[in-house]
Enzyme design. Structure first.
Site, PDB file in Angstrom:
ATOM      1  N   ASP A  62     -50.460  11.026   6.319  1.00 21.24           N
ATOM      2  CA  ASP A  62     -50.107  11.829   5.130  1.00 21.24           C
ATOM      3  C   ASP A  62     -50.785  13.196   5.152  1.00 21.24           C
ATOM      4  OD1 ASP A  62     -52.247  10.151   2.646  1.00 21.24           O
ATOM      5  OD2 ASP A  62     -52.583  10.728   4.742  1.00 21.24           O
ATOM      6  N   ARG A  71     -42.932   5.534  -1.082  1.00 21.25           N
ATOM      7  CA  ARG A  71     -41.809   6.392  -1.501  1.00 21.25           C
ATOM      8  C   ARG A  71     -40.798   6.479  -0.368  1.00 21.25           C
ATOM      9  NH1 ARG A  71     -42.802  12.010  -3.663  1.00 21.25           N
ATOM     10  NH2 ARG A  71     -43.682  12.321  -1.591  1.00 21.25           N
ATOM     11  N   SER A 104     -50.227   6.317   5.918  1.00 18.73           N
ATOM     12  CA  SER A 104     -51.512   6.977   5.610  1.00 18.73           C
ATOM     13  C   SER A 104     -52.719   6.120   5.906  1.00 18.73           C
ATOM     14  CB  SER A 104     -51.500   7.404   4.153  1.00 18.73           C
ATOM     15  OG  SER A 104     -50.289   8.071   3.891  1.00 18.73           O
TER      16      SER A 104
HETATM   17  C1  0WK Z   1     -48.737  12.298  -1.988  1.00 22.47           C
HETATM   18  C2  0WK Z   1     -48.243  12.232  -0.543  1.00 22.47           C
HETATM   19  C3  0WK Z   1     -48.664  10.947   0.097  1.00 22.47           C
HETATM   20  C4  0WK Z   1     -50.170  10.815  -0.024  1.00 22.47           C
HETATM   21  C5  0WK Z   1     -50.548  10.907  -1.471  1.00 22.47           C
HETATM   22  C6  0WK Z   1     -52.031  10.848  -1.611  1.00 22.47           C
HETATM   23  O1  0WK Z   1     -46.836  12.331  -0.518  1.00 22.47           O
HETATM   24  O2  0WK Z   1     -48.314  10.928   1.418  1.00 22.47           O
HETATM   25  O3  0WK Z   1     -50.586   9.608   0.534  1.00 22.47           O
HETATM   26  O4  0WK Z   1     -50.102  12.123  -2.036  1.00 22.47           O
HETATM   27  O5  0WK Z   1     -52.334  10.896  -2.951  1.00 22.47           O
HETATM   28  P1  0WK Z   1     -52.584   9.601  -3.864  1.00 22.47           P
HETATM   29  O6  0WK Z   1     -51.230   9.043  -4.185  1.00 22.47           O
HETATM   30  O7  0WK Z   1     -53.414   8.688  -3.037  1.00 22.47           O
HETATM   31  O8  0WK Z   1     -53.319  10.109  -5.040  1.00 22.47           O
HETATM   32  C1  BGC Z   2     -56.752   6.807   5.373  1.00 23.36           C
HETATM   33  C2  BGC Z   2     -56.139   8.084   5.883  1.00 23.36           C
HETATM   34  C3  BGC Z   2     -55.368   8.780   4.788  1.00 23.36           C
HETATM   35  C4  BGC Z   2     -56.230   8.936   3.557  1.00 23.36           C
HETATM   36  C5  BGC Z   2     -55.507   9.578   2.433  1.00 23.36           C
HETATM   37  C6  BGC Z   2     -57.523   7.071   4.114  1.00 23.36           C
HETATM   38  O1  BGC Z   2     -57.975   5.876   3.580  1.00 23.36           O
HETATM   39  O2  BGC Z   2     -57.611   6.252   6.337  1.00 23.36           O
HETATM   40  O3  BGC Z   2     -55.321   7.825   6.952  1.00 23.36           O
HETATM   41  O4  BGC Z   2     -54.984  10.012   5.244  1.00 23.36           O
HETATM   42  O5  BGC Z   2     -56.702   7.690   3.121  1.00 23.36           O
HETATM   43  O6  BGC Z   2     -54.421   8.869   2.009  1.00 23.36           O
END
Ligand code: 0WK
Ligand code: BGC
Ligand code: 0WK
Ligand code: BGC
Length: 943
Positions: free
Chosen positions: A656, A541, A602
């Site tokens: 993140d 993003r 992240s």
């Molecule tokens: C939204 C945050 C982003 C993070 C994500 C984790 O803005 O930095 O990595 O949430 O959630 P996911 O998209 O892995 O479910």
């Molecule tokens: C990464 C982390 C991150 C997390 C959530 C993990 O796989 O090692 O740095 O914060 O995922 O996105």
């Protein structure tokens, strides 16, 4: 002229078709379609009344749950003894389901013997009746040389209204038909049978299931026809059952799946619901029956009463001089002299009239040919009404099933048995015709149960055995995911030890505890425009964030990261990111702005400053080459330089979790922990600087003055007065990278074979063990592995291991969230499985939902135990008895899964009772957090 008319009138009278006078005499019995539709609607209302707890007690149509939850699925097998009591014949049988090779695939072999039930037993003492049943059983075993030593599973068809509490426990509500043995009403007839068998002795019988004959008939026909979801008996008595949605069966716990419901429709009308259709003859039959006022519908329909109805009609017509010139014989006055078999004989195509004559002669009557035609027509009208009433009842049940399935048209099979249906020549055709007239849009097939209901009863027992053993084996597998309090304590302790080891960095450590160089949470003074880039979740993003007087304006655009980029070269990955940023700046018209930027990355990065950090190792399916060990900020800068069409001032690199903590701290200053439960799983928190060995050595000596001094000034010198000594309170946000817990085997006690499979098939085997049990990237895979194992063991999808099931990543974690949502009926679960190319039945869907629940619950508990360790550490850091703290949370698993967040919160509450933890879901993701950190970092630069 008048004379001529009179003659022709009388002549015509004389010549009148004898059936006409019967039609007039029995006009009340001749029901036309809208009357049948009306009866059907009344019955539909009775169905609803019987099913719901509120109105069940008052309902006449009892809608009794049978605890039969599925129709045969082809995996049933075994040898069973069956008892079939309640129909016109009491049978003892041996049923072999798919036992011997050579039998036609899916074959069932049966041996049976009919035993009489003397009337004195039918209305004698209940115990004696069951002694007779048990002795007949023993006789059968002996006659068929079936071992008396061996344990035999027994299926018991008992065709009377029973309130079933389980498959092998049913309380007799009342007798019907010609049974009224004393001392059994309200008793558990299975127990009564077991006691009788014990009294008889000398045989080892395990009564596993008791079923109503309608249920057994449905199962019998369901063996060869998977559309068979209705069982119908038109025999001595009449009744029907069908597969109802569990969510409508209020009397039984659970909303999942289906259950067969025994309607006991014989009692329809016992509350007067059919009074406008009851004729004087019905009242006479009822008054003379052994249960007046009861089984009103049955007395208009079933074989026990049809003959009597015909007799009473013929008797009355004779008394009125409409038959036999008014002559009435004693035989005709005698109850039961005309049987339903007589009625059937009268209606035979060819010999009907002859049979009628013979029967009337046997009743000491001298019928004229017209009398025979008339009496035959009486039989026709009486049995026609019976088939019409059954059709109306059936139409109500089929309409109910259609409604349950939201279908406009239904394709279904009705399994039928009973002497009336089997032996009455016209009955089946009439019934089918009227049902199809009442439900023109549906495809209703009738399957005759060719071998009685015991095959079905044996199948119910086989299904019960299969379900019981399946249940046991599935529970065994699911128990591997159950975390006992001891397990959770182990995880909490391992996490705590892991945090400490990661901070000390002396000796092996799996939790990296990476310094973020973020030492303060926002103070609301932040201002200006910042770019935030957010890589690591499911997408990339780009965000433009503007802070102005505590207000934040935010614009963003999401860019998918193709797999080939995630797993290509580092250069391609960062070129892709730079291209997305360029597109975003274009879209925002800020290409030449060289905005101060916060880069949320992240993945575990070893940072040496707020704006530099080397990637330690990829996680979450990323494995772009030439990145690990490199400074990711530089790599992004290089990519931007390679494009040479815009530039950024990257002032902060943020994980993140840290971005999420900062975002939420902007709303709630008590937020000092950032938790991500999304594609990945991770947590950061504000640790006391003195506990961070790495910083301690490096910073305190070289940068001490530099780092802290700068900031204090900016906030108007508030912190100026802090002396060296106060470093104590200084904190820094630590990115724990807790996903690595267990990489040293410390979680071996809770890791299951399925986790091992997922780990081995992952791009980073042996790494991120906790993450692989807690995050969205892997939960779907863990579920798939469990489903694969259960299917291979024949416990799921009938053992069909499809290519789909073998496809990694096919079971996305979003499906867990969908499948586990409470208001998702199983039907929808089946749709999801269908979409995945997994053809499932109700039981399968229940098991899939349970597996999803077990896997996601464990994930939430593990995160809860980990977080409990962190908040307790912070509490002890601050030497507090009680800590209240806020956790900023983000990630699709936490936000979208129906139960994850609750289970996590509950686990923290239980495992860290001295901490009051508030969970604050992050609204704008970590982008805002990255911009906040960029704001602090840039202000420091400008100092
Ligand atoms: C939204 C945050 C982003 C993070 C994500 C984790 O803005 O930095 O990595 O949430 O959630 P996911 O998209 O892995 O479910
Ligand atoms: C990464 C982390 C991150 C997390 C959530 C993990 O796989 O090692 O740095 O914060 O995922 O996105
Ligand atoms: C045959 C079945 C039995 C059922 C009977 C009903 O095996 O379970 O009770 O049909 O028909 P009837 O014998 O009462 O005519
Ligand atoms: C009983 C039912 C049975 C039906 C057909 C009725 O009298 O109440 O339980 O299914 O007869 O045998």
């Amino acid at each position: 002229m008048l004379a001529v008319h009179l003659v022709s009138f009388f002549f015509s009278k004389l010549q009148e078709d004898p059936t006409k006078k019967v039609d007039r005499f029995l006009h009340a019995m001749r029901l036309h379609d809208d009357q049948l539709t009306d009866i059907s609607m009344r019955f539909l209302a009775e169905i609803k009344k019987g099913l719901s707890t509120e109105s069940h007690a008052a309902a006449t149509v009892k809608m009794l749950p049978t605890h039969v939850r599925s129709t045969p699925d082809g995996t049933e097998k075994g040898q069973f003894i069956a008892l079939d009591l309640g129909g016109s014949k009491f049978k003892v049988l041996q049923v072999k389901v798919r036992e011997d090779k050579g039998l036609r695939k899916g074959g069932v072999e049966m041996e049976e013997k009919i035993y009489p039930i003397p009337n004195e037993l039918q209305d004698g003492r209940g115990a004696e009746l069951f002694d007779h049943v048990s002795e007949s059983l023993k006789d059968f075993l002996q006659e068929k040389n079936i071992s008396l030593e061996e344990k035999h599973p027994l299926a018991f068809t008992f065709s009377f209204p029973c309130e079933q509490l389980s498959l092998d426990k049913g309380l007799l509500l009342r007798w019907s038909k010609n049974y009224k043995a004393r001392g059994l009403q309200g008793k558990n007839v299975v127990q009564v049978l077991r006691e009788a068998i014990d009294r008889t002795g000398g045989m080892d019988i395990e009564v596993l299931a008791m079923v109503n004959d309608t249920v057994a008939t449905m199962m019998t026909c369901g063996f060869d026809d998977k559309y068979c979801n209705v069982g119908l008996i038109i025999g001595t008595g009449t009744n029907a059952c069908y597969m109802e949605q569990m969510r409508h069966v209020d009397l039984v716990e659970g909303d999942e799946g289906r259950m067969c419901v025994n309607t006991e429709w014989g009692a329809f009308g016992d509350d007067g619901a059919l009074n406008d259709f009851i004729t004087e003859f019905d009242r006479d039959v009822d008054a003379a029956s052994m249960n007046p006022g009861k089984q009103i519908f049955e007395k208009m329909v079933s074989g026990m009463y049809l003959g009597e109805l015909v007799r009473l009609v013929v008797l009355k017509m004779a008394k009125r001089g409409l038959l036999f010139d008014g002559f009435v014989s004693d035989a005709l006055r005698t109850k039961g002299k005309i049987t339903t078999a007589h009625v059937a004989a009268m209606e035979e195509y060819r010999n009907g009239l002859k049979n009628t004559r013979d029967i009337l002669v046997q009743l000491d009557l001298a019928p004229s040919p017209d009398d025979c035609v008339a009496v035959q027509h009486v039989s026709t009208i009486v049995s026609f009404r019976s088939s019409n009433l059954v059709a109306a009842g059936l139409a109500a049940i089929l309409t109910r099933i259609k409604q349950n399935r939201n279908l406009r048209a239904l394709r279904i099979t009705v399994g039928v048995d009973g002497t009336v249906y089997k032996t009455h020549p016209q009955y089946p055709k009439r019934l089918h015709k009227v049902v199809r007239r009442l439900l023109p849009e549906s495809q209703v097939r009738f399957a005759l149960s060719d071998s009685g209901s015991s095959k079905g009863a044996a199948l119910v027992t086989a299904v019960a055995q299969r379900l019981a053993s399946q249940r046991r084996k599935v529970d065994e597998t699911l128990s591997l995911f159950k975390l006992s309090p001891e397990h959770l304590q182990l995880v909490k302790d391992s996490m705590r030890a892991g945090l400490e080891a990661g901070l000390r960095r002396t000796g092996p450590f799996t939790i990296k505890m990476l310094p973020s160089y973020v030492c303060h949470t926002p103070d609301g003074q932040e201002y200006g425009k910042y770019l935030a880039l957010d890589l690591g979740g499911t997408n990339f993003r780009a965000l433009l964030v503007r802070f102005k007087k505590q207000r934040t304006r935010l614009y963003h655009k999401i860019y998918p990261i193709p797999l080939e980029i995630m797993q290509g070269t580092g250069e391609e990955l960062f070129d892709h990111l730079a291209e997305c940023v360029c597109d975003f700046l274009d879209y925002m018209g800020m290409k030449n702005a060289r905005l101060p930027t916060g880069f949320t990355f992240s993945f575990p990065c070893e940072q040496t400053a707020i704006d530099t950090g080397n990637l330690v190792s990829w996680t979450k399916g990323f494995k772009a080459t030439d990145c690990e060990g490199h400074d990711v900020v530089n790599m992004l800068r290089e990519a931007i330089k390679r494009r040479n069409d815009f530039d950024l001032d990257i002032v902060a690199l943020v994980n993140d979790t840290v971005g999420t903590m900062m975002s939420c701290a902007y709303e709630d200053p008590k937020c000092e922990i950032g938790l991500i439960a999304g594609t990945g799983s991770n947590l950061c928190y504000m640790e006391d600087l003195k506990n961070i060995e790495k910083i301690e050595q490096k910073t305190m000596t070289e940068k001490k003055k530099e780092t802290f001094k700068g900031e204090e000034d900016e906030q108007g010198g508030m912190k100026a007065e802090k002396t060296e000594g106060d470093a104590e309170m200084a904190k820094m946000c630590i990115n724990t990278e807790w996903g690595g817990l267990g990489d040293d085997g410390s979680l071996r006690d809770i890791i299951t074979p399925f986790d091992i499979e997922v780990d081995q098939q992952s791009v980073n085997p042996g790494k991120q063990r906790l993450e692989k049990m807690t995050s969205g990237m892997y939960l779907g895979e863990v579920v798939r592995q469990v489903l694969l194992d259960l299917t291979r063991r024949g416990l799921l999808f009938r053992g069909h291991v499809t290519e789909t099931l073998k496809t990694p990543g096919i079971f996305e974690t979003k499906y867990l969230s969908q499948i586990e949502s409470d208001n998702l009926a199983l039907l929808q679960v089946r749709c999801i499985l269908q979409k995945l190319g997994l053809d499932s039945n109700c039981d399968d869907s229940i098991i899939v939902k349970e597996v999803c629940g077990a896997v996601s619950r464990r994930a939430a508990q593990l995160c809860g135990a980990g977080l409990a360790a962190v908040v307790d550490k912070i509490r002890e850091n601050r030497r507090l008895d009680h800590l209240s703290i806020t956790v900023g949370v983000d990630g699709a698993l936490y936000k979208l899964h129906p139960h994850f967040s609750h289970v996590l919160q509950e686990t923290v509450r239980v495992m860290a009772p001295q901490c009051e933890v508030v969970f604050l879901p992050s609204e704008e993701g970590s982008g805002k957090g990255a911009a906040l950190i960029a704001a602090v970092a840039r202000n420091k630069q400008n100092m």
